[in-house]
Design a protein around this motif. Structure first.
Motif, PDB file in Angstrom:
ATOM      1  N   PRO A  98      11.263  -2.235  -1.222  1.00  0.00           N
ATOM      2  CA  PRO A  98      11.217  -2.823  -2.498  1.00  0.00           C
ATOM      3  C   PRO A  98      10.003  -2.734  -3.542  1.00  0.00           C
ATOM      4  CG  PRO A  98      11.443  -4.373  -0.829  1.00  0.00           C
ATOM      5  CD  PRO A  98      11.478  -2.994  -0.138  1.00  0.00           C
ATOM      6  N   ILE A  99       9.081  -2.914  -2.820  1.00  0.00           N
ATOM      7  CA  ILE A  99       7.883  -3.051  -3.824  1.00  0.00           C
ATOM      8  C   ILE A  99       7.571  -1.572  -4.700  1.00  0.00           C
ATOM      9  CG2 ILE A  99       5.108  -3.007  -3.914  1.00  0.00           C
ATOM     10  CD1 ILE A  99       5.558  -5.034  -1.467  1.00  0.00           C
ATOM     11  N   LEU A 100       8.120  -0.509  -4.290  1.00  0.00           N
ATOM     12  CA  LEU A 100       8.056   0.682  -4.889  1.00  0.00           C
ATOM     13  C   LEU A 100       8.661   0.704  -6.579  1.00  0.00           C
ATOM     14  CD1 LEU A 100       7.514   4.086  -4.692  1.00  0.00           C
ATOM     15  CD2 LEU A 100       9.977   4.198  -4.497  1.00  0.00           C
ATOM     16  N   TYR A 101       9.920  -0.081  -6.256  1.00  0.00           N
ATOM     17  CA  TYR A 101      10.704  -0.145  -7.474  1.00  0.00           C
ATOM     18  C   TYR A 101       9.963  -1.281  -8.750  1.00  0.00           C
ATOM     19  CZ  TYR A 101      14.416   1.417  -4.869  1.00  0.00           C
ATOM     20  OH  TYR A 101      15.257   2.383  -4.265  1.00  0.00           O
ATOM     21  N   TYR A 124       0.613  -1.206  -0.199  1.00  0.00           N
ATOM     22  CA  TYR A 124       0.145   0.046  -0.111  1.00  0.00           C
ATOM     23  C   TYR A 124       0.902   1.295   0.095  1.00  0.00           C
ATOM     24  CZ  TYR A 124      -4.487  -2.379   0.403  1.00  0.00           C
ATOM     25  OH  TYR A 124      -5.586  -3.024   0.059  1.00  0.00           O
ATOM     26  N   LEU A 125       2.246   1.136   0.755  1.00  0.00           N
ATOM     27  CA  LEU A 125       2.946   2.167   0.741  1.00  0.00           C
ATOM     28  C   LEU A 125       3.823   2.313  -0.614  1.00  0.00           C
ATOM     29  CD1 LEU A 125       3.718   2.483   4.715  1.00  0.00           C
ATOM     30  CD2 LEU A 125       2.155   3.923   3.368  1.00  0.00           C
ATOM     31  N   GLY A 126       3.683   1.359  -1.539  1.00  0.00           N
ATOM     32  CA  GLY A 126       4.806   1.157  -2.351  1.00  0.00           C
ATOM     33  C   GLY A 126       4.296   2.104  -3.601  1.00  0.00           C
ATOM     34  N   GLY A 127       3.410   2.868  -3.583  1.00  0.00           N
ATOM     35  CA  GLY A 127       3.144   3.909  -4.802  1.00  0.00           C
ATOM     36  C   GLY A 127       2.151   3.382  -5.604  1.00  0.00           C
ATOM     37  N   VAL A 128       1.250   2.161  -5.086  1.00  0.00           N
ATOM     38  CA  VAL A 128       0.178   1.880  -6.053  1.00  0.00           C
ATOM     39  C   VAL A 128      -0.731   2.829  -6.263  1.00  0.00           C
ATOM     40  CG1 VAL A 128      -1.778   0.188  -6.011  1.00  0.00           C
ATOM     41  CG2 VAL A 128       0.743  -0.421  -5.222  1.00  0.00           C
ATOM     42  N   PHE A 134      17.594  -8.437  -5.236  1.00  0.00           N
ATOM     43  CA  PHE A 134      16.694  -8.955  -4.187  1.00  0.00           C
ATOM     44  C   PHE A 134      16.462 -10.461  -4.382  1.00  0.00           C
ATOM     45  CE2 PHE A 134      14.976  -4.487  -3.294  1.00  0.00           C
ATOM     46  CZ  PHE A 134      15.375  -4.462  -2.168  1.00  0.00           C
ATOM     47  N   THR A 135      16.023 -10.532  -5.663  1.00  0.00           N
ATOM     48  CA  THR A 135      15.840 -12.037  -6.009  1.00  0.00           C
ATOM     49  C   THR A 135      17.220 -12.898  -5.734  1.00  0.00           C
ATOM     50  OG1 THR A 135      14.293 -11.176  -7.681  1.00  0.00           O
ATOM     51  CG2 THR A 135      14.990 -13.273  -7.794  1.00  0.00           C
ATOM     52  N   ILE A 136      18.249 -12.421  -6.081  1.00  0.00           N
ATOM     53  CA  ILE A 136      19.298 -13.261  -6.159  1.00  0.00           C
ATOM     54  C   ILE A 136      19.592 -13.278  -4.569  1.00  0.00           C
ATOM     55  CG2 ILE A 136      21.569 -13.348  -6.241  1.00  0.00           C
ATOM     56  CD1 ILE A 136      21.376 -11.773  -8.961  1.00  0.00           C
ATOM     57  N   VAL A 137      19.499 -12.545  -3.788  1.00  0.00           N
ATOM     58  CA  VAL A 137      19.748 -12.662  -2.268  1.00  0.00           C
ATOM     59  C   VAL A 137      18.816 -13.727  -1.672  1.00  0.00           C
ATOM     60  CG1 VAL A 137      19.859 -11.350  -0.090  1.00  0.00           C
ATOM     61  CG2 VAL A 137      20.866 -10.357  -2.090  1.00  0.00           C
ATOM     62  N   LEU A 138      17.470 -13.607  -1.811  1.00  0.00           N
ATOM     63  CA  LEU A 138      16.690 -14.288  -1.492  1.00  0.00           C
ATOM     64  C   LEU A 138      16.775 -15.804  -1.802  1.00  0.00           C
ATOM     65  CD1 LEU A 138      13.044 -12.440  -1.116  1.00  0.00           C
ATOM     66  CD2 LEU A 138      15.344 -12.540   0.362  1.00  0.00           C
ATOM     67  N   ILE A 139      16.945 -15.932  -3.039  1.00  0.00           N
ATOM     68  CA  ILE A 139      17.179 -17.444  -3.614  1.00  0.00           C
ATOM     69  C   ILE A 139      18.685 -17.840  -2.959  1.00  0.00           C
ATOM     70  CG2 ILE A 139      18.299 -18.738  -5.682  1.00  0.00           C
ATOM     71  CD1 ILE A 139      16.439 -16.860  -7.674  1.00  0.00           C
ATOM     72  N   ALA A 140      19.610 -17.160  -2.705  1.00  0.00           N
ATOM     73  CA  ALA A 140      20.861 -17.759  -1.879  1.00  0.00           C
ATOM     74  C   ALA A 140      20.313 -18.275  -0.660  1.00  0.00           C
ATOM     75  CB  ALA A 140      22.048 -16.621  -2.020  1.00  0.00           C
ATOM     76  N   ILE A 141      19.760 -17.250   0.119  1.00  0.00           N
ATOM     77  CA  ILE A 141      19.268 -17.637   1.448  1.00  0.00           C
ATOM     78  C   ILE A 141      18.449 -18.947   1.486  1.00  0.00           C
ATOM     79  CG2 ILE A 141      17.822 -17.011   3.507  1.00  0.00           C
ATOM     80  CD1 ILE A 141      18.475 -13.924   2.552  1.00  0.00           C
ATOM     81  N   VAL A 200      17.252  -3.777 -11.549  1.00  0.00           N
ATOM     82  CA  VAL A 200      18.687  -4.219 -11.165  1.00  0.00           C
ATOM     83  C   VAL A 200      18.333  -4.737  -9.661  1.00  0.00           C
ATOM     84  CG1 VAL A 200      20.889  -3.783 -10.375  1.00  0.00           C
ATOM     85  CG2 VAL A 200      20.160  -2.942 -12.742  1.00  0.00           C
ATOM     86  N   ALA A 201      17.558  -3.639  -9.055  1.00  0.00           N
ATOM     87  CA  ALA A 201      17.080  -3.906  -7.400  1.00  0.00           C
ATOM     88  C   ALA A 201      16.443  -4.988  -7.337  1.00  0.00           C
ATOM     89  CB  ALA A 201      16.316  -2.493  -7.110  1.00  0.00           C
TER      90      ALA A 201
END
Lengths: 313, 257
Positions: B207-210, B184-188, B237-244, B232-233
């Protein structure tokens, strides 16, 4: 010949500090029908869970058909089929789909998985139920479904954790016949059970595990040879007010017309009957108090407990 | 497992996941469409006409990309979190854990289900929005890349939530207290240029803003932030979460004792 399973110094300490396995060694040869026995909490399920990666070992090594699980667990797993103690399939999925999907997890092409599912569901008497959701099956059917699922990739080592728990005697016998057939075709089977009659009837070799240690590993034949006494329950026509004297045979009153009589190995039963005859006691029936293996198992576990108590005092 | 066997295992897992959400389509596919219709009736016809133009577009046209993105995020996330936690709760995750499937296939199998649902819902709500808006897609490639990456990112996030979850409460806490406020705060519903400088800066940590802005750029050709940086952002984020996620699957967090 390569052993089906080779465990060396296997240990497991859970996160809460509980030591479930204290360095066990175990070898199960190919094509064996092997029983892993022990009281609740002895370490049986932990051992089995380590073999299929549901529990991570703390130390030691495990080889399945010569493949070290630390080096190539995926290859080792291809050779294992596991039937767990608790039902662990999707209750909302159809019987046929559960077995076929498991084949897919092992990389089996769909037609082959479907063919195998049909084969094992038919063998286990579940083919008529193939389109039913698994939650509608009876307890015995659910157990058989787990066996069919474990066999879909035709593993060389089948591990069954209490496969006949809660299953009626008729079904249990038919499952025994099926397991014998699977074993005869060359599949190595490891079984844990609380029904020692089951182990005695099916298995050739046995390991008894207690408090995280293997306290005995032998053939069932050798184990039973060591049993030096047996307890019989004898029912009489007469009613007793006190225990009769039977020289050389310890006696305990079981109820008013039944006696528990301990007979040492090598002593002929004829002598016992002569003594009963001499006292004018008429026998109606006679049976073992417990299964022979059960008697031995209880003795061993009790001996282990006594030893531990001695050490702690 | 060789490559062919891994492929079969992945197809098996994906098929099972897709069949699951299609079987319960009244719970998974229908509600986002109904919600979208309500949003457009309220923000397009009733309130939107009074708000007037936003960044040179009708309010309904302005919010449409964000609303589509919101549906994709929510559905990708909730599909994986509920399916994976269901597997854990009913213990049939053990069917997968005892098999020789490598961890990256387990991850890909669950994530593919989340992405399939997220993207299918995205298509349905986009079709729905056509009845209420008259926007044109300015940059189709940006739309496709953004929606696919976002769906992937939130499917992986759903998996992480499910790995950590030990109760049903745990799988609703993140969507309720983190995901919904961030969305909701991501500029929707607004442009962050309407905010004071400080809150614009704070918004850029969301991150949702992007994702919303990159997606809006694809549809309308406008964005509050640099689209290249946004993509790129999202990828970062995706690469970091996949690694975790792969690390947690390897260590067996809440899966293997």
């Amino acid at each position: 010949m390569t052993a089906a399973l080779s465990i060396s110094n296997l240990s497991k300490t859970y996160g809460n500090g509980f030591v479930a396995l204290k360095g066990i060694d175990l070898v199960v040869e190919q094509s064996d029908f092997f029983a892993l026995l022990g009281p609740n909490g002895a370490g049986k399920s932990t051992t089995i869970s380590i073999l299929c990666s549901l529990v991570l070992k703390s130390g030691g090594s495990v080889k399945i058909f010569d493949t070290d699980i630390d080096e190539n667990f995926a290859k080792a797993k291809q050779n294992i089929g596991i039937v767990p103690q608790e039902f662990n399939f999707n209750a909302w999925e159809k019987v046929f789909d559960i077995v076929v999907t498991q084949g897919g997890y092992y990389g089996m092409p769909l037609p082959l998985a479907q063919e195998r599912a049909e084969k094992y569901l038919k063998k286990l008497g579940l083919w008529e139920k193939r389109d039913q959701n698994s939650r509608t099956l009876s307890g015995g059917m659910k157990r058989r479904l787990m066996i069919a699922r474990a066999l879909v990739h035709e593993p060389r080592l089948l591990i069954l954790d209490e496969p006949t728990a809660g299953v009626d005697i008729e079904l249990r016998r038919s499952m025994w016949a099926f397991l014998r057939e699977i074993n005869a075709s060359g599949t190595t089977i490891i079984l844990t059970t609380h029904y020692l009659e089951e182990a005695e009837s099916l298995c050739r070799n046995v390991a008894i595990i207690d408090q995280g240690k293997i306290i005995r590993n032998s053939s069932i034949k050798n184990l039973l040879r060591e049993l030096n006494k047996e307890t019989f329950i004898i029912d009489f026509e007469e009613e007793f007010t006190s225990e009769p004297e039977l020289d050389g045979y310890p006696v305990r009153l079981s109820d008013t017309s039944s006696l528990e009589v301990v007979v040492e190995k090598g002593k002929p039963l004829n002598d016992l009957f002569k003594l009963l005859d001499a006292q004018g006691l008429r026998v109606c029936s006679m049976r073992n108090k417990s299964n022979r293996l059960e008697e031995m198992f209880v003795n061993m576990v009790e001996a282990g407990k006594s030893k531990e108590q001695e050490q702690s005092t | 497992m060789n490559f062919a066997e891994q492929y079969i295992a992945l197809v098996t897992m994906s098929t099972r996941e897709i069949r699951r959400f299609l079987r319960i389509w009244t719970q998974t596919l229908l509600p986002p469409v109904i919600t979208m219709v309500l949003y457009f009736v309220i923000f397009g016809s009733l309130i939107g006409s009074r708000i007037g133009q936003m960044e040179g577009f009708n309010y309904a046209d302005f919010v449409a990309p964000g609303l589509i993105m919101m549906a994709v995020i929510t559905n990708s996330y909730s599909n994986v979190v509920s399916s994976f936690f269901g597997h854990k709760f009913q213990r049939h995750i053990e069917e997968i854990l005892v098999s020789p499937i490598p961890n990256y296939i387990i991850l890909a199998g669950f994530v593919s289900g989340g992405m399939a649902r997220g993207l299918l819902v995205g298509i349905f709500v986009t079709i729905t929005s056509i009845f209420f808006t008259d926007f044109q897609i300015q940059h189709p490639l940006i739309v496709i890349v953004t929606i696919v990456l976002t769906s992937l990112l939130f499917s992986v996030a759903g998996l992480l939530n499910a790995i950590f979850a030990t109760t049903f409460d745990d799988i609703s806490i993140v969507p309720t207290f983190i995901l919904t406020p961030l969305t909701y705060l991501g500029g929707v519903f607004y442009s962050i240029t309407m905010l004071p400088d400080f809150w614009q800066l704070v918004s850029k940590a969301n991150p949702i803003l992007y994702m919303v802005n990159a997606f809006r750029y694809g549809f309308l050709g406008i964005s509050d932030i640099n689209v290249g940086a946004a993509l790129v952002a999202i990828m970062g984020f995706t690469i970091v979460l996949i690694a975790i996620a792969l690390r947690l699957l390897k260590t067996g967090k809440n899966l293997r004792a």
